[in-house]
Design a protein around this motif. Structure first.
Motif, short mmCIF file in Angstrom:
data_model
loop_
_atom_site.label_atom_id
_atom_site.label_comp_id
_atom_site.label_asym_id
_atom_site.label_seq_id
_atom_site.Cartn_x
_atom_site.Cartn_y
_atom_site.Cartn_z
N ASP A 188 0.84 -1.19 0.00
CA ASP A 188 0.00 0.00 0.00
C ASP A 188 0.89 1.25 0.00
N ALA A 189 0.27 2.42 0.03
CA ALA A 189 1.02 3.68 -0.08
C ALA A 189 2.07 3.82 1.02
N LYS A 190 1.69 3.50 2.26
CA LYS A 190 2.64 3.64 3.38
C LYS A 190 3.87 2.77 3.15
N MET A 191 3.65 1.53 2.73
CA MET A 191 4.77 0.60 2.51
C MET A 191 5.67 1.09 1.36
N ILE A 192 5.04 1.62 0.30
CA ILE A 192 5.81 2.09 -0.86
C ILE A 192 6.70 3.26 -0.44
N LEU A 193 6.11 4.26 0.24
CA LEU A 193 6.87 5.45 0.62
C LEU A 193 7.97 5.10 1.63
N ASP A 194 7.67 4.21 2.57
CA ASP A 194 8.70 3.80 3.55
C ASP A 194 9.83 3.03 2.87
N CYS A 195 9.48 2.21 1.87
CA CYS A 195 10.50 1.48 1.10
C CYS A 195 11.43 2.46 0.37
N CYS A 196 10.84 3.52 -0.20
CA CYS A 196 11.63 4.53 -0.91
C CYS A 196 12.64 5.18 0.02
#
Length: 344
Positions: free
Chosen positions: A326-334
Motif C-alpha cells: 500500500d502507499a505507506k509501505m511504498i513510501l517507507d521502502c523509498c
C-alpha cells in the motif's frame, strides 16, 4: 507458482528500473530471458544483469536501440512472450529518422509489434505503459471526471496545457506514452490482419520501492521529493497531480508481478491500470510528517476545489491479482532505499 522451463521471453530496456527487476524475477522462475540494452559496452549495466542469480545460461543480452527498431528482431526471434519496457525519455537531437520523442516511441512500438508478428513464435506482447495516458481530465477542459479507470484516455488537446507547468518535457512524455499505447493496442485487433497477436498494456503508476541499481532512480526520488527538497522531482509530482487529480502509486515488485500475471494467464488482452494507491500530495506530506518527523517536509496547500476523484480500476484484481504494497509501505521502502544509496 508456474515455472518457465523451456520458455523464452524477451525484455526490452533490460537495464532500467523495471526491466532489471522483471528480468531477475523471470530468471528465478526458470525462464530463458533475451534482454536488450542500448549499449553492450556499458560495463555497469551489463555487469548488473550478468550478476543476477540464475543469469548464467539463462540470460542472453542483445544490443538494440529504440531509435533503430529493426535491431530488436534477433532478440525477439524464438520468444513466446515479449515485454516492451524500453521507452525514450528525451529526444535524441542527432536523430535524422524522428522529429520527436513521440515519433520515436510510436515508431518503436510499431516496430516491436511487427518484430513479434515476423518472429511467428510470439503469443503475447506486454507493453509497460504509464498512467500519464489515463488522465481523468474532461475533453473540454472543464475539470475532472468522477473516476479514473481503463476508460480514461488523456485528452491530447489544449485542456492539458495547465498541467504541463510550462515544461515541454512533460508534454512530450505524455503525448509519447499515450499515442504509443494506443498504437500498440491496435495490433491486438485481429481485423487489421497483423497476425492476431495478443496485446496487453499496463499503464503503471509512479513506481517506488527498492532497486537493484546502485544509484538513485528518478521515479524513486520523485516519490520522496517532499523530503529531499529536490525541485525538479517535486515539479514532477505536481505535474502528476495536475494531470491525474491525485498520484497513483505502485511498488516495483507489484509492477513486475503484474507483468508476469499478464504473461502466465491463459488468454488476456487489453488495458490494465497498475497502481495500488491513489493519493494526494497533501496525503503524502502528512505521511512523511507523521512517520518521519526527522525530515523537513514540504508544506502542501490545496489549490482550488478539492478533487474527489475515485480510483475505480479493478481489472487486474478481477484477474486474480493481489497488490502486496500500500502507499505507506511504498513510501517507507523509498526512504529505506534512498538511505542505503546515500540520498538521505
Amino acid at each position: 507458482m508456474k515455472t518457465g522451463d523451456g520458455c523464452k521471453v524477451c525484455v526490452t530496456g533490460g537495464s532500467g528500473y523495471i526491466g532489471s527487476w522483471l528480468i531477475n524475477k523471470l530468471l528465478v522462475k526458470g525462464y530463458t530471458v533475451h534482454a536488450t540494452l542500448r549499449d553492450l559496452k556499458n560495463e555497469s549495466k551489463v555487469g548488473l544483469l550478468k550478476s543476477l542469480p540464475q543469469a548464467h545460461g539463462k540470460l542472453v543480452l542483445f544490443e538494440a536501440d529504440i531509435y533503430d527498431p529493426i535491431q530488436f528482431d534477433p532478440a525477439i526471434q524464438g520468444c513466446q512472450f515479449v515485454f516492451h519496457v524500453a521507452t525514450p525519455l528525451t529526444h535524441e537531437p542527432g536523430s535524422s529518422q524522428y522529429k520527436s520523442t513521440t515519433e520515436a516511441a510510436v515508431a518503436g512500438a510499431e516496430s516491436i509489434a511487427m518484430s513479434c508478428v515476423r518472429a511467428g513464435t510470439v503469443k503475447r506482447l506486454i507493453y509497460t505503459a504509464s498512467v500519464v495516458s489515463a488522465s481523468p481530465l474532461k475533453e473540454d477542459g472543464s475539470g475532472f471526471k468522477d473516476a479514473m479507470d481503463e476508460t480514461c484516455w488523456t485528452p491530447l488537446n489544449d485542456s492539458l496545457e495547465y498541467a504541463f507547468l510550462d515544461d515541454p518535457l512533460y508534454k512530450e512524455y505524455t503525448y509519447s506514452k499515450t499515442l504509443a499505447e494506443k498504437h500498440i493496442l491496435s495490433f491486438g485487433n485481429d481485423e487489421n490482419g497483423r497476425g492476431g497477436l495478443e496485446v496487453v498494456t499496463l499503464p503503471c503508476g509512479l513506481v517506488g520501492g527498492d532497486s537493484l541499481q546502485s544509484s538513485a532512480l528518478r521515479s524513486m526520488v520523485v516519490c520522496i521529493a517532499q523530503i529531499v527538497q529536490n525541485e525538479m522531482a517535486y515539479k514532477s509530482l505536481k505535474f502528476l497531480e495536475g494531470l491525474l487529480g491525485k498520484i497513483p502509486l505502485v511498488h516495483i515488485d507489484d509492477v513486475c508481478e503484474a507483468h508476469i500475471l499478464c504473461m502466465e494467464s491463459t488468454s488476456i488482452s487489453g488495458r490494465f491500470l497498475c497502481a495500488s494507491s491513489y493519493v494526494s500530495l497533501q496525503e503524502m506530506a502528512n505521511h512523511y510528517a507523521r512517520y518521519h518527523p526527522e525530515f523537513n517536509v514540504k508544506q502542501e496547500h490545496e489549490d482550488g476545489p478539492k478533487k474527489d476523484i475515485k480510483w475505480t480500476s479493478t481489472k487486474l484484481c478481477d484477474k486474480g491479482f493481489v497488490f502486496k504494497y500500500d502507499a505507506k509501505m511504498i513510501l517507507d521502502c523509498c526512504i529505506k532505499c534512498a538511505r542505503r544509496m546515500g540520498e538521505l
